[in-house]
Design a protein around this motif. Structure first.
Motif, short mmCIF file in Angstrom:
data_model
loop_
_atom_site.label_atom_id
_atom_site.label_comp_id
_atom_site.label_asym_id
_atom_site.label_seq_id
_atom_site.Cartn_x
_atom_site.Cartn_y
_atom_site.Cartn_z
N SER A 164 9.43 -25.29 -7.42
CA SER A 164 10.49 -26.28 -7.55
C SER A 164 11.70 -25.73 -6.81
O SER A 164 11.74 -24.56 -6.44
CB SER A 164 10.84 -26.50 -9.03
OG SER A 164 9.68 -26.73 -9.80
N ASN A 165 12.69 -26.57 -6.60
CA ASN A 165 13.88 -26.12 -5.87
C ASN A 165 14.75 -25.18 -6.69
O ASN A 165 15.53 -24.40 -6.13
CB ASN A 165 14.70 -27.31 -5.40
CG ASN A 165 13.99 -28.08 -4.30
OD1 ASN A 165 13.26 -27.50 -3.49
ND2 ASN A 165 14.18 -29.40 -4.27
N THR A 166 14.64 -25.25 -8.02
CA THR A 166 15.43 -24.36 -8.89
C THR A 166 14.53 -23.80 -10.00
O THR A 166 13.48 -24.37 -10.31
CB THR A 166 16.61 -25.11 -9.54
OG1 THR A 166 16.09 -26.21 -10.32
CG2 THR A 166 17.58 -25.62 -8.48
N GLY A 167 14.96 -22.68 -10.56
CA GLY A 167 14.27 -22.12 -11.72
C GLY A 167 13.20 -21.10 -11.40
O GLY A 167 12.48 -20.65 -12.31
N TRP A 168 13.07 -20.70 -10.13
CA TRP A 168 12.03 -19.76 -9.72
C TRP A 168 12.65 -18.45 -9.25
O TRP A 168 13.56 -18.44 -8.43
CB TRP A 168 11.15 -20.37 -8.64
CG TRP A 168 10.30 -21.48 -9.19
CD1 TRP A 168 10.69 -22.76 -9.46
CD2 TRP A 168 8.93 -21.38 -9.58
NE1 TRP A 168 9.65 -23.48 -9.99
CE2 TRP A 168 8.53 -22.66 -10.08
CE3 TRP A 168 7.98 -20.36 -9.56
CZ2 TRP A 168 7.26 -22.92 -10.54
CZ3 TRP A 168 6.70 -20.62 -10.01
CH2 TRP A 168 6.34 -21.88 -10.50
N PHE A 304 8.55 -18.62 -13.20
CA PHE A 304 9.24 -19.88 -13.53
C PHE A 304 10.08 -19.71 -14.79
O PHE A 304 9.55 -19.34 -15.85
CB PHE A 304 8.19 -20.97 -13.73
CG PHE A 304 8.75 -22.34 -13.97
CD1 PHE A 304 9.87 -22.80 -13.30
CD2 PHE A 304 8.12 -23.21 -14.86
CE1 PHE A 304 10.38 -24.08 -13.51
CE2 PHE A 304 8.61 -24.49 -15.08
CZ PHE A 304 9.74 -24.92 -14.40
N PRO A 306 12.75 -22.19 -16.40
CA PRO A 306 13.50 -23.46 -16.37
C PRO A 306 14.80 -23.38 -17.17
O PRO A 306 14.89 -22.66 -18.17
CB PRO A 306 12.53 -24.46 -16.98
CG PRO A 306 11.64 -23.62 -17.87
CD PRO A 306 11.49 -22.31 -17.16
N LYS A 308 16.27 -26.40 -18.18
CA LYS A 308 16.29 -27.59 -19.06
C LYS A 308 14.90 -28.18 -19.17
O LYS A 308 14.01 -27.88 -18.36
CB LYS A 308 17.28 -28.63 -18.53
CG LYS A 308 17.06 -29.08 -17.11
CD LYS A 308 18.17 -30.04 -16.68
CE LYS A 308 17.94 -30.60 -15.27
NZ LYS A 308 17.96 -29.54 -14.24
N ASP A 310 13.66 -31.11 -18.52
CA ASP A 310 13.18 -31.92 -17.39
C ASP A 310 12.54 -31.06 -16.31
O ASP A 310 11.60 -31.50 -15.64
CB ASP A 310 14.33 -32.73 -16.79
CG ASP A 310 14.64 -33.98 -17.60
OD1 ASP A 310 13.82 -34.32 -18.48
OD2 ASP A 310 15.70 -34.60 -17.37
N ASP A 311 13.04 -29.83 -16.15
CA ASP A 311 12.42 -28.93 -15.17
C ASP A 311 10.95 -28.69 -15.50
O ASP A 311 10.09 -28.62 -14.61
CB ASP A 311 13.15 -27.58 -15.14
CG ASP A 311 14.58 -27.71 -14.62
OD1 ASP A 311 14.89 -28.74 -14.00
OD2 ASP A 311 15.37 -26.77 -14.84
N TRP A 315 7.51 -30.28 -13.51
CA TRP A 315 6.50 -29.34 -13.04
C TRP A 315 5.12 -29.70 -13.60
O TRP A 315 4.11 -29.66 -12.87
CB TRP A 315 6.88 -27.92 -13.44
CG TRP A 315 5.86 -26.90 -13.01
CD1 TRP A 315 4.93 -26.29 -13.80
CD2 TRP A 315 5.65 -26.41 -11.69
NE1 TRP A 315 4.14 -25.43 -13.05
CE2 TRP A 315 4.56 -25.49 -11.75
CE3 TRP A 315 6.26 -26.66 -10.46
CZ2 TRP A 315 4.09 -24.84 -10.62
CZ3 TRP A 315 5.78 -26.00 -9.34
CH2 TRP A 315 4.71 -25.09 -9.43
N ASP A 476 15.29 -19.78 -18.84
CA ASP A 476 16.45 -19.06 -18.33
C ASP A 476 17.36 -18.68 -19.50
O ASP A 476 17.84 -19.56 -20.22
CB ASP A 476 17.21 -19.95 -17.34
CG ASP A 476 18.27 -19.20 -16.55
OD1 ASP A 476 18.90 -18.27 -17.12
OD2 ASP A 476 18.49 -19.52 -15.38
#
Length: 571
Positions: A164-168, A304, A306, A308, A310-311, A315, A476
């Motif tokens: 994903s674009n964030t959370g990795w 990973f 996340p 939130k 929704d993340d 996924w 996170d």
């Protein structure tokens, strides 16, 4: 004949009695009535109930006298009095130091009732100072970058569109110590009042501590911080409540790094988990011992994390809709120095199959250490082979499940007896099990075994794996999931349930006195209504060597050492 007058009769009676009036008939009747009731009471209390034998001795304990009096002079059943209730009223109630914590859990109006955690305020030498000196945490790896971002490590760029674009993040597999501690700082039900705490957390970086001194240091240095810690804890008032049985800590390494069997300088690891005080605590590790009761398996961290809900949902939907062109895949290297390893046979089968994707991780193969390459392979496979690593477990199992790939295990100690808090007991719902001996004897084809599973069942299994993702990842620490429970939440609740159950058993005097620690792995598999363990189909997997080849502790210590050697080679 004339009748005597009343006055004459009265006067005559007085003369016959010497001038005194005669006794009244009313008095006579009252006396008879009194004697009648005395006989009734005598007959009831002494004939029916039976007289007490001897007298009641004097005692300063009034409740004891009351109970003895009730026992010896209890009324007969016709009075309708429940003797047991009277006795219970006079029995002294035993108080426990954790009573208030249990009562807090019964308060339905308190959203944190029964969930409070007290965190020890440890001196910085047990945690923060290690991070300040992060270059010394590993002999071969610069852990400073991996302890950044609250322990998640540096962010991963999504160049190939695998993440994903964030959370990795490029998270180190042994970073759970700091990740867990930072998640605990965000826990909603922290308390400074230990008397209401459901459990007590010890924020000691045990994994980082042992990693500093495993190579080239004597046992005094390796054990110093562990001994220092237990001495500090045992002086605290919180310890005396349950002698540490309500305490827990986290170590992001395998249990064998903390189970040195002897004081020989050549023996591996520290002896933290063999210290008497530590035997009372619960230690959460990425791989636990099947034969010991004071450690519990929690997931390795994945890439990973996340911020939130929704993340996670986005996924999961993506993993459901992927096209998977490979029937099965394997990422790993052979273990030629280990004659019991089946990795060589697995690699051979994969090479010979047209439906298997192989990512060889031998020396110089950089793709095997690329998170993007690994996750891309898992995302394109229906099944992912997960044989033992240097020890029972490997991080790859969690990376593959994160990718929606159905894991194939060859030893129950790789997952089924390890992560009982996080994975379903019915392992056939989310995984395939092929016993190691079937591979060693070369009488089972992995490809043919997997092809016998119908597409509908494969779809159901993949959906089960994808639904498990939230429980297998660490969110996170700088954020908070709204409704989902991650690996941290599941672990903390499991500890709370464990301590609460123990407290109730202590109060009710029903602790399991027949508990056999060597069968710890079997107890973890029991259903709630089961109490005893017996023979199990997996006994051969966990039987200790009887051929003089060394005991299980020695073999697993060697496995831990090999794990470190392979970590060295990979860097």
């Amino acid at each position: 004949m004339r009748r005597r007058s009343a006055a004459h009769n009265h006067y005559e009676g007085m003369e016959k009695s010497g001038g005194k009036p005669p006794p009244s008939r009313l008095c006579f009747l009252a006396t008879l009535a009194a004697m009648f009731w005395i006989l009734i009471f005598y007959f009831h209390f002494w004939v029916l109930a039976g007289p007490a034998e001897g007298t009641i001795p004097f005692s300063s304990d009034s409740s004891s006298n009351d109970q003895q009096f009730l026992e010896e002079n209890r009324p007969s059943e016709p009075l309708g009095i429940d003797h047991s209730e009277l006795v219970e009223e006079h029995q002294e109630t035993k108080n426990f130091s954790f009573d208030r914590a249990l009562r807090t859990g019964e308060n339905k109006s308190d959203p944190c009732g029964g969930r409070y955690i007290f965190v020890h305020d440890l001196p910085a030498r047990f945690n923060d100072d290690m991070l300040k000196d992060c270059r010394k945490l590993s002999l071969w790896t610069n852990m400073c970058k991996f302890t950044s971002n609250a322990g998640l490590g540096p962010p991963l760029e999504n160049v190939e569109g695998v993440f994903s674009n964030t959370g990795w993040y490029a998270t180190n597999q042994f970073a759970v110590d700091v990740i867990f501690n930072n998640r605990m700082k965000q826990y909603a039900c922290l308390t400074k009042d230990s008397s209401i705490a459901a459990a007590i957390f010890v924020p000691f970086y045990a994994g980082f501590d042992v990693s500093r001194y495993l190579w080239g240091y004597n046992i005094s240095v390796r054990d110093a911080a562990s001994l220092d810690l237990v001495n500090w804890l045992m002086k605290r008032p919180e310890w005396s409540v349950m002698d540490g049985r309500d305490h827990f800590l986290v170590a992001g390494r395998i249990t064998w790094d903390f189970r040195r069997l002897t004081d020989s300088e050549s023996d591996w690891g520290s002896k933290l988990l063999f210290l008497p005080a530590a035997r009372n605590m619960s230690m959460l590790v990425v791989e636990s011992s099947p034969w010991n009761a004071n450690d519990f398996g929690i997931p390795y961290p994945t890439y990973f994390h996340p911020a939130k809900d929704d993340d996670v949902f986005i996924w999961q939907d993506r993993m459901r809709n992927l096209e998977r062109k490979w029937l099965f895949s394997f990422a790993g290297a052979p273990r030629p120095d280990n004659p019991k390893s089946i990795r060589g046979q697995i690699i051979d089968q994969c090479r010979e199959s047209s439906v298997c994707k192989l990512l060889e991780c031998d020396f110089g193969e950089s793709k095997c250490h690329s998170p993007s390459s690994i996750m891309q392979m898992f995302q394109s496979s229906l099944f992912c082979l997960q044989p033992q690593g240097d020890s029972y477990t490997r991080r790859s199992a969690f990376d593959s499940m994160l990718a929606g790939c159905i894991p194939v295990f060859f030893h129950p100690g790789s997952a089924y007896t390890q992560y009982t808090w996080h994975l379903p007991r019915n392992y056939s719902k989310y995984s395939v099990f092929i016993p190691e001996d079937d591979i060693r004897e070369r009488n089972v084809s992995i490809e043919e075994t997997l092809k016998t599973i119908s597409p509908d069942v494969v779809k159901e299994m993949r959906e089960e794996v994808i639904s498990l993702i939230p429980r297998l990842i660490y969110a996170d620490p700088r954020s908070k999931l709204e409704t989902l429970k991650d690996a941290f939440d599941v672990s903390v609740q499991a500890i709370i349930d464990k301590v609460t159950k123990l407290r109730r058993e202590i109060i009710e005097d029903r602790e399991d006195k027949e508990f056999i620690e060597e069968n710890s792995w079997k107890y973890a598999l029991l259903e709630e209504d089961q109490q005893t363990v017996g023979a199990h189909e997996w006994d051969p997997f966990f039987s200790k060597p009887k051929d003089g080849s060394g005991d299980s502790g020695t073999l697993n210590a060697e496995a831990a050492k090999n794990s470190w050697k392979n970590e060295q080679r990979s860097h």
